[in-house]
Scaffold this active site. Structure first.
Site, short mmCIF file in Angstrom:
data_model
loop_
_atom_site.label_atom_id
_atom_site.label_comp_id
_atom_site.label_asym_id
_atom_site.label_seq_id
_atom_site.Cartn_x
_atom_site.Cartn_y
_atom_site.Cartn_z
NE ARG A 104 -2.50 -1.29 3.47
CZ ARG A 104 -2.89 -2.59 3.84
NH1 ARG A 104 -3.63 -3.33 3.50
NH2 ARG A 104 -2.40 -2.79 5.51
CG PHE A 152 -11.21 -6.90 -5.54
CD1 PHE A 152 -12.52 -7.30 -6.26
CD2 PHE A 152 -10.32 -6.95 -6.60
CE1 PHE A 152 -12.63 -8.70 -7.23
CE2 PHE A 152 -10.65 -7.43 -7.96
CZ PHE A 152 -11.74 -8.59 -8.30
CG ASP A 204 -15.74 -4.33 -1.47
OD1 ASP A 204 -14.66 -4.95 -1.32
OD2 ASP A 204 -16.41 -5.03 -1.53
CB ALA A 253 -13.69 -6.17 -9.64
CG ASP A 289 -5.56 -7.10 -3.09
OD1 ASP A 289 -5.02 -7.80 -2.59
OD2 ASP A 289 -5.01 -6.18 -1.15
CB CYS A 301 -3.85 -13.10 -0.98
SG CYS A 301 -5.75 -13.51 -1.23
#
Length: 388
Positions: free
Chosen positions: A207, A222, A243, A271, A291, A331
């Site tokens: 970030r 997101f 979002d 999105a 992300d 992730c």
């Protein structure tokens, strides 16, 4: 040794290779005791140290100590926790929220400890470590001076260990929200019911990275509670926080006010759909963050996840203005770095544009990734610049 778990030659090879796990199929003699810490032996009787023992788990043993002279007890836990916390000392001047213990990455398998201001949120993800809850809590209180400890013992992994899935206060008081201060940006973490243990601490440095480079029209896909958007807004002219969740976007608005920012606009919607619509409308952005949540939560989901990652990155690449920057991340543990970068190559090729790789990012200091334990690493990111 009396009460020892005896493991197969295959398990011995795995342990010698630096991986602490022993699977159920490699346990040749089960220890008689209930969950906790047990001695380890090879099939020839050679001692291998000590391990957390989970009688019902597929991962039956997790080695925690190789030194036979150091029998794990309360003092052992205290020293291991002290060493893990000491590794995070450089972070104290940058943020008041970060991970203190990252499981296997800190030699404490299946234990997670996150710090949010003056309170801690912990996860005890195996029966072996759960048996030591009291000693762990006692040491954490002494070592950190925290005012409260909450157990976020709600992950599915607990069920596979035969343990209850619950959120439980273990010490003191833990408020519903805690203010996080991260490189000058303020936002609220939600220890009791937020994502993960209350916030996404693993993206902290990413970030800061994209926030320092942001400019012009920026987009945070997101966005969740807007952690990226808040950093982008420091330098960008305008930030759109996208979002699908209206409650999450309400928190984005609250966070913008908390930081005195007036250039963040929450956008509710899917999105994938919105990025396609904006491209058709001819909109362009100078800075974009992608992300998404973990699309591949199991190994069998990789193919579908790759399609999803490629699609959203392709749409972002099409929306990026010439010279613009895209920070994108995954992730998903099951999505390897190789797959991640192959996906970005394919998306770039399909976009018909040239993108330069400006940075490759991984996990921060407080989320150590051991090269002999792939399971400790999951986060991978890339900073791309649109060259055409």
């Amino acid at each position: 040794m009396e009460g020892a778990a005896v493991v197969s030659r295959r398990a011995v090879q795995r342990l010698r290779g630096g991986h602490p796990w022993v699977f159920r199929s490699d346990v040749e003699r089960r220890p008689s005791q209930t969950a906790g810490i047990v001695p380890l032996e090879g099939p020839d009787g050679a001692p291998l140290g000590y391990a957390l023992w989970s009688p019902l788990s597929e991962i039956s043993l997790r080695r925690v100590e190789t030194d036979l002279s150091r029998t794990p007890d309360a003092a052992w836990w205290h020293e291991k926790l002290r060493a893990a916390i000491a590794r995070r000392a450089p972070l104290a001047g940058e943020a008041n929220a970060y991970r203190l213990v990252h499981g296997e990455g800190d030699g404490l398998p299946s234990l997670v400890v996150d710090k949010y201001g003056d309170v801690l949120v912990i996860q005890l993800l195996s029966a072996g470590v759960d048996a030591w809850t009291d000693a762990i809590v006692s040491s954490l209180v002494e070592l950190t001076g925290c005012t409260g400890i909450l157990a976020r013992n709600d992950p599915a992994a607990r069920g596979r260990e035969g343990l209850p899935r619950e959120v439980k206060l273990l010490y003191g008081e833990v408020p519903r929200t805690v203010e996080v201060v991260e490189h000058g940006v303020r936002y609220l973490a939600a220890p009791w019911d937020g994502q993960k243990t209350g916030a996404f601490l693993d993206q902290r440095e990413n970030r800061v990275l994209i926030g320092s480079l942001a400019r012009g029209q920026a987009l945070d896909c997101f966005a969740y509670h807007g952690s990226f958007a808040l950093h982008l807004a420091k330098k960008a002219d305008q930030v759109f926080a996208l979002d699908v969740s209206a409650p999450a976007l309400a928190r984005v608005h609250e966070h913008a006010e908390r930081n005195g920012l007036t250039n963040i606009e929450p956008v509710e919607g899917d999105a994938f759909d919105i990025l396609r619509a904006w491209y058709k409308e001819g909109r362009r952005f100078d800075t974009i963050v992608v992300d998404p949540p973990a699309f591949a939560k199991t190994k069998s989901a990789i193919d579908g996840a790759l399609r999803g990652y490629k699609d959203i990155n392709l749409q972002a690449m099409r929306l990026l203005a010439p010279g613009g920057l895209l920070f994108t991340a995954s992730c998903s543990f099951h999505l390897s770095r190789g797959h991640f970068f192959e996906m970005l190559q394919d998306a770039s090729a399909d976009s018909g544009r040239a993108f330069a790789l400006r940075a490759i990012t991984g996990q921060p200091l407080d989320h150590p990734e051991l090269i002999t334990v792939p399971e400790t690493g999951y986060l991978k990111g890339a900073l791309l610049e649109a060259m055409s």
